[in-house]
Write a protein that holds these residues in place. Structure first.
Motif, PDB file in Angstrom:
ATOM      1  N   LEU A  86       3.238  -5.370  -9.031  1.00  0.00           N
ATOM      2  CA  LEU A  86       3.634  -4.295  -9.172  1.00  0.00           C
ATOM      3  C   LEU A  86       3.015  -2.886  -8.353  1.00  0.00           C
ATOM      4  O   LEU A  86       2.282  -2.377  -8.223  1.00  0.00           O
ATOM      5  CB  LEU A  86       3.412  -3.370 -10.836  1.00  0.00           C
ATOM      6  CG  LEU A  86       4.708  -4.861 -10.999  1.00  0.00           C
ATOM      7  CD1 LEU A  86       5.399  -4.275 -12.872  1.00  0.00           C
ATOM      8  CD2 LEU A  86       6.011  -5.667  -9.944  1.00  0.00           C
ATOM      9  N   THR A  87       4.114  -1.917  -8.328  1.00  0.00           N
ATOM     10  CA  THR A  87       3.751  -0.723  -7.594  1.00  0.00           C
ATOM     11  C   THR A  87       4.369   0.811  -8.508  1.00  0.00           C
ATOM     12  O   THR A  87       5.144   0.165  -8.783  1.00  0.00           O
ATOM     13  CB  THR A  87       4.578  -0.963  -6.571  1.00  0.00           C
ATOM     14  OG1 THR A  87       5.665  -0.214  -6.584  1.00  0.00           O
ATOM     15  CG2 THR A  87       3.758  -1.154  -4.737  1.00  0.00           C
ATOM     16  N   ARG A  88       3.016   1.477  -8.154  1.00  0.00           N
ATOM     17  CA  ARG A  88       3.198   2.848  -9.165  1.00  0.00           C
ATOM     18  C   ARG A  88       3.748   4.118  -8.109  1.00  0.00           C
ATOM     19  O   ARG A  88       2.751   4.287  -7.643  1.00  0.00           O
ATOM     20  CB  ARG A  88       2.543   3.545 -10.423  1.00  0.00           C
ATOM     21  CG  ARG A  88       3.294   4.886 -10.712  1.00  0.00           C
ATOM     22  CD  ARG A  88       1.994   4.883 -11.710  1.00  0.00           C
ATOM     23  NE  ARG A  88       2.212   4.267 -13.288  1.00  0.00           N
ATOM     24  CZ  ARG A  88       1.577   3.182 -13.726  1.00  0.00           C
ATOM     25  NH1 ARG A  88       0.620   2.750 -13.327  1.00  0.00           N
ATOM     26  NH2 ARG A  88       1.317   2.424 -14.471  1.00  0.00           N
ATOM     27  N   PRO A 165      -9.859  -9.734  -3.543  1.00  0.00           N
ATOM     28  CA  PRO A 165      -9.910  -8.461  -3.523  1.00  0.00           C
ATOM     29  C   PRO A 165      -8.462  -7.844  -2.864  1.00  0.00           C
ATOM     30  O   PRO A 165      -8.296  -8.177  -1.907  1.00  0.00           O
ATOM     31  CB  PRO A 165     -11.294  -7.722  -3.583  1.00  0.00           C
ATOM     32  CG  PRO A 165     -12.134  -8.735  -1.735  1.00  0.00           C
ATOM     33  CD  PRO A 165     -10.571  -9.809  -2.080  1.00  0.00           C
ATOM     34  N   GLY A 166      -8.250  -6.645  -2.843  1.00  0.00           N
ATOM     35  CA  GLY A 166      -6.838  -6.133  -2.996  1.00  0.00           C
ATOM     36  C   GLY A 166      -7.119  -4.720  -3.677  1.00  0.00           C
ATOM     37  O   GLY A 166      -8.123  -3.706  -3.952  1.00  0.00           O
ATOM     38  N   ALA A 167      -6.802  -3.149  -2.579  1.00  0.00           N
ATOM     39  CA  ALA A 167      -6.391  -1.746  -2.397  1.00  0.00           C
ATOM     40  C   ALA A 167      -5.657  -1.339  -3.361  1.00  0.00           C
ATOM     41  O   ALA A 167      -4.866  -2.015  -4.493  1.00  0.00           O
ATOM     42  CB  ALA A 167      -5.763  -1.449  -1.193  1.00  0.00           C
ATOM     43  N   ASP A 168      -6.245  -0.368  -4.132  1.00  0.00           N
ATOM     44  CA  ASP A 168      -5.103   0.139  -5.569  1.00  0.00           C
ATOM     45  C   ASP A 168      -4.570   1.431  -4.991  1.00  0.00           C
ATOM     46  O   ASP A 168      -3.765   1.214  -5.812  1.00  0.00           O
ATOM     47  CB  ASP A 168      -6.996   1.319  -6.104  1.00  0.00           C
ATOM     48  CG  ASP A 168      -8.120   0.183  -6.796  1.00  0.00           C
ATOM     49  OD1 ASP A 168      -7.537  -0.921  -7.174  1.00  0.00           O
ATOM     50  OD2 ASP A 168      -8.898   0.720  -6.692  1.00  0.00           O
ATOM     51  N   ILE A 179       1.153   5.267  -2.960  1.00  0.00           N
ATOM     52  CA  ILE A 179       1.231   4.103  -3.680  1.00  0.00           C
ATOM     53  C   ILE A 179       0.257   3.868  -4.420  1.00  0.00           C
ATOM     54  O   ILE A 179      -0.893   3.170  -3.817  1.00  0.00           O
ATOM     55  CB  ILE A 179       2.136   3.090  -3.011  1.00  0.00           C
ATOM     56  CG1 ILE A 179       3.607   3.318  -2.982  1.00  0.00           C
ATOM     57  CG2 ILE A 179       2.842   1.938  -4.166  1.00  0.00           C
ATOM     58  CD1 ILE A 179       4.092   2.502  -1.868  1.00  0.00           C
ATOM     59  N   THR A 180       0.350   3.439  -5.495  1.00  0.00           N
ATOM     60  CA  THR A 180      -0.553   2.856  -6.626  1.00  0.00           C
ATOM     61  C   THR A 180      -0.129   1.295  -7.053  1.00  0.00           C
ATOM     62  O   THR A 180       0.659   1.591  -7.506  1.00  0.00           O
ATOM     63  CB  THR A 180      -0.813   3.771  -8.458  1.00  0.00           C
ATOM     64  OG1 THR A 180      -1.645   5.112  -7.650  1.00  0.00           O
ATOM     65  CG2 THR A 180      -2.118   2.829  -8.607  1.00  0.00           C
TER      66      THR A 180
END
Length: 219
Positions: A86-88, A165-168, A179-180
């Motif tokens: 999800l995104t915040r 691996p993915g970005a925060d 976006i987080t």
């Protein structure tokens, strides 16, 4: 000369007062007039129409519609690890309407901007999560606020590789996005729906679809 009607508005559009005037699919509705109240990023119109009720009488009605274009949203899930991505991000309308801080947990989403819905949501998924999605499945379409907003939203789902691996953080800085990226166990995400920690309609709909008919259903 009026922007959006005779001359281009900030997005280069003209003739915005003509939208909806030629509708003829419902014989109980007669469109009389369409006024453009505002046009900037989206278009606010006021439409006057006659409506025939079930008992046969006609009444004159006026409604305002907010046209921001159609969009799409996607639930990214890892079926092996049973997680969702999800995104915040900050949502001003939610903030001014009582949300404590306006930071909503959501599925990735965005406007079509002239693209095919499936192509558009692939683009938005990459922009908002930094992940490349696999095979995209169309789930359903829905009008999200049909009393005043014209938007029709396409709902999609796709697996992602949670082991990579993915970005925060993600988002298009030029568009003001900050976006987080949030990975959650699916059961925890459902729990947040129950507790109010997830209050975004499109996200709730996709999580419930995933539980009832989607990748986490126990059929």
């Amino acid at each position: 000369m009026t922007a959006g009607i005779d001359t281009p508005d900030p997005r280069g559009r003209t003739g915005l007062h003509l939208h909806g005037r030629d509708l003829s699919g419902n014989p109980r509705v007669r469109i009389l007039d369409v006024e453009v109240l505002a046009c900037d990023w989206a278009v606010l119109r006021r439409t006057t129409f006659d409506y025939r009720h079930h008992d046969g009488h006609w009444s004159r009605e006026r409604r305002e519609t907010y046209d921001r274009g159609d969009g799409a949203t996607i639930l990214l899930y890892d079926p092996v690890r049973e997680t969702v991505l999800l995104t915040r991000q900050f949502r001003l309308p939610a903030y001014v309407n009582g949300h404590p801080d306006g930071m909503l947990l959501e599925t990735a989403a965005g406007l079509l901007d002239g693209d095919d819905p499936k192509a558009a949501i692939r683009r938005e998924a990459v922009e908002e999560t930094g992940r490349t999605v696999h095979e995209v499945e169309h789930v359903f379409d829905a009008f999200m606020s049909p009393g005043s907003v014209t938007e029709r939203l396409g709902f999609f789902a796709a697996p992602y590789d949670g082991s990579a691996p993915g970005a925060d953080t993600a988002g298009v800085a030029a568009e003001g996005e900050d976006i987080t990226v949030v990975e959650l166990p699916f059961t925890e995400a459902l729990g947040l729906v129950r507790s109010g920690g997830i209050a975004d309609a499109k996200t709730i709909m996709l999580l419930q679809w995933a539980a009832l008919d989607g990748p986490f259903s126990r059929r």
